[in-house]
Design a protein around this motif. Sequence first.
Motif, short mmCIF file in Angstrom:
data_model
loop_
_atom_site.label_atom_id
_atom_site.label_comp_id
_atom_site.label_asym_id
_atom_site.label_seq_id
_atom_site.Cartn_x
_atom_site.Cartn_y
_atom_site.Cartn_z
N ARG A 44 0.83 -1.21 0.00
CA ARG A 44 0.00 0.00 0.00
C ARG A 44 0.87 1.26 0.00
O ARG A 44 0.41 2.35 0.31
CB ARG A 44 -0.99 -0.02 1.16
CG ARG A 44 -0.37 0.01 2.52
CD ARG A 44 -1.36 -0.34 3.60
NE ARG A 44 -0.74 -0.18 4.90
CZ ARG A 44 -1.25 0.56 5.89
NH1 ARG A 44 -2.37 1.19 5.73
NH2 ARG A 44 -0.63 0.64 7.04
N GLY A 45 2.15 1.07 -0.31
CA GLY A 45 3.05 2.22 -0.52
C GLY A 45 3.58 2.81 0.77
O GLY A 45 4.14 3.89 0.80
N TYR A 252 14.93 -3.37 -7.80
CA TYR A 252 14.60 -3.14 -6.38
C TYR A 252 13.16 -3.52 -6.06
O TYR A 252 12.74 -3.43 -4.92
CB TYR A 252 14.83 -1.67 -6.01
CG TYR A 252 16.26 -1.25 -6.22
CD1 TYR A 252 17.21 -1.50 -5.24
CD2 TYR A 252 16.67 -0.64 -7.41
CE1 TYR A 252 18.53 -1.14 -5.43
CE2 TYR A 252 17.99 -0.28 -7.61
CZ TYR A 252 18.91 -0.54 -6.61
OH TYR A 252 20.22 -0.19 -6.80
N VAL A 253 12.40 -3.90 -7.09
CA VAL A 253 10.99 -4.21 -6.89
C VAL A 253 10.84 -5.69 -6.54
O VAL A 253 11.46 -6.55 -7.17
CB VAL A 253 10.18 -3.85 -8.16
CG1 VAL A 253 8.73 -4.27 -8.02
CG2 VAL A 253 10.27 -2.35 -8.43
N ARG A 254 10.02 -5.96 -5.54
CA ARG A 254 9.93 -7.32 -5.02
C ARG A 254 9.60 -8.36 -6.08
O ARG A 254 10.13 -9.47 -6.06
CB ARG A 254 8.89 -7.38 -3.89
CG ARG A 254 9.13 -8.55 -2.97
CD ARG A 254 8.07 -8.67 -1.93
NE ARG A 254 6.80 -9.03 -2.53
CZ ARG A 254 5.63 -8.84 -1.96
NH1 ARG A 254 5.58 -8.28 -0.79
NH2 ARG A 254 4.52 -9.20 -2.56
N ASN A 369 4.09 -5.29 -12.27
CA ASN A 369 3.83 -5.74 -10.91
C ASN A 369 3.37 -7.20 -10.90
O ASN A 369 2.87 -7.69 -9.91
CB ASN A 369 2.85 -4.83 -10.17
CG ASN A 369 1.56 -4.69 -10.92
OD1 ASN A 369 1.31 -5.41 -11.88
ND2 ASN A 369 0.73 -3.77 -10.49
N TYR A 370 3.55 -7.90 -12.05
CA TYR A 370 3.24 -9.33 -12.04
C TYR A 370 3.99 -10.05 -13.15
O TYR A 370 4.48 -9.42 -14.10
CB TYR A 370 1.74 -9.57 -12.20
CG TYR A 370 1.24 -9.45 -13.62
CD1 TYR A 370 1.01 -8.21 -14.19
CD2 TYR A 370 1.02 -10.58 -14.40
CE1 TYR A 370 0.56 -8.09 -15.50
CE2 TYR A 370 0.56 -10.48 -15.71
CZ TYR A 370 0.34 -9.22 -16.25
OH TYR A 370 -0.09 -9.12 -17.54
N ASN A 387 1.16 -5.58 -5.28
CA ASN A 387 0.57 -4.28 -5.57
C ASN A 387 1.63 -3.21 -5.46
O ASN A 387 2.34 -3.17 -4.46
CB ASN A 387 -0.50 -3.93 -4.54
CG ASN A 387 -1.67 -4.86 -4.65
OD1 ASN A 387 -2.02 -5.28 -5.74
ND2 ASN A 387 -2.27 -5.19 -3.52
N PHE A 388 1.77 -2.40 -6.45
CA PHE A 388 2.47 -1.13 -6.24
C PHE A 388 2.08 -0.17 -7.35
O PHE A 388 1.78 -0.56 -8.45
CB PHE A 388 3.99 -1.30 -6.11
CG PHE A 388 4.76 -1.46 -7.41
CD1 PHE A 388 5.01 -2.72 -7.92
CD2 PHE A 388 5.24 -0.35 -8.09
CE1 PHE A 388 5.73 -2.87 -9.09
CE2 PHE A 388 5.97 -0.50 -9.27
CZ PHE A 388 6.20 -1.76 -9.77
N GLU A 389 2.04 1.09 -6.95
CA GLU A 389 1.70 2.11 -7.94
C GLU A 389 2.94 2.93 -8.23
O GLU A 389 3.86 2.97 -7.44
CB GLU A 389 0.59 3.00 -7.37
CG GLU A 389 -0.76 2.33 -7.46
CD GLU A 389 -1.81 3.00 -6.61
OE1 GLU A 389 -1.60 4.15 -6.22
OE2 GLU A 389 -2.82 2.35 -6.35
#
Length: 433
Positions: A44-45, A252-254, A369-370, A387-389
């Motif tokens: 949720r950021g 760096y994104v999961r 994101n997927y 989820n990420f925006e």
Amino acid sequence: MKKVITYGTFDMFHQGHYNIIKRAKEYGDYLIVGVTGDSYDVGRGKLSVHDSIATRINNVKNTGLADAIIVEEYLGQKISDIIKYDVDVFVIGDDWKGKFDHLKQYCDVVYLERTKNISSTQLREENFKQYNIGLIVDEPKDNQLIVESQKLSGFKVTSVFSESREVLDAFQEKYDIENAYRNLDAFWRDTDIVFVKCHLDKRADFIEQCLAHGKHVIADPPFSLDAKIHKHLYKVAKDNQVALIDNVKMVYVRIFIQLLWMTHAGMIGDIIRFNCSISKRDRSIVNLFDDLAALALCPVIKIMGKEYDAIEPNLVTSEDGIEYASITLKYPTGEASINIGNKIRVKEQLEIIGTEGTIRLKDNWWKSNYFELETTDGSEVKTYSMNFEGNGFCFLLSAMRTMLENNRTESMGLFPDESNTIVKILEYIHHNK
Ligand code: CTP
């Protein structure tokens, strides 16, 4: 027995947290406190959370007021919890007033006045170093950097520098940063971290000046098309004990870290083929070949490694430079191809084909994101998502904060030698065009 539930992150536990837990308890006989899980917060950021979940749970426990503590792991869990624990009253601070009215069909909803003048955000700002970010630009564009840095405590874009008066005016018209400079000496004084966001011709020079002035630097790859200059920049960073980081957000994104783990752990078997394509979107820029190629080479080098045997470039050139390129890297057990559409358009996608399965990222793969994993026999397609925006820059900044807090200057997102390998490939391509 009347059951009450309340939720929170409870980071840097403070009086406001204690007060709401105490008052929530007064609404019934049994109090359940939900503490947000790390994945939920990241999704949720909420990236600035300082304390570990263990510490946050412990702090709630130490109040002696909670009869049960649960972890909130996903959006919408509150409904399941209310049903599962047969809750009578849901309590939350009035900063959320009206936001949970939809829960009234399950139980009573009570909004309590927040304790004044205290918050986790405030405590994080008071207790941890704040970094001023300065931008060096040659276009009035920030690529969402300002919005992304606002998602994290501890970072603020405070200054902008441009050699061009028109660019600076246009930039300020759009973003209205505290300080705008055409003089670098004044610019250094106000910045801890510099984002060098300029054309490749001047990039290495600006990076070197920033590093020599003791500033941490984030810059678009490649820093230079000369591998020697690139190495030299890392040496300057080391000598000045500052960080030099490639602006490659995806590493760096999961979801990418998960993909990397799965490929390296052999979950799709041996990788035999890697395909990755990207096109220039911004028609106003004539030549973006090197920037696009560097971005496409990042997942190749991360997943396939630095030890390729040969490079086979296939280029379409014009007086404007390289219009299209298909570059194949031959590895001992497989090959990787990147397709770069500089003027010519190619469909964007990333595909990793293994002996036991294929992983696919569609469209904007660099900020996806997927991803999908299809087993070789096609019997199963699994989707992995988070989820990420936004464009993921806040994850890079978050990793950078950890680095700086631990006095580490080398990024573990894209390692310096991986970054250097990318430059060497580009150097080879330009020498052989
Ligand atoms: N809370 C409160 N008074 C405060 C701060 C928080 O009553 N001064 C309440 C919130 O309304 C919420 C619970 O405590 O019901 C948990 O809040 P949390 O978001 O964990 O704390 P904040 O201090 O608001 O955190 P942040 O600054 O990160 O938003």
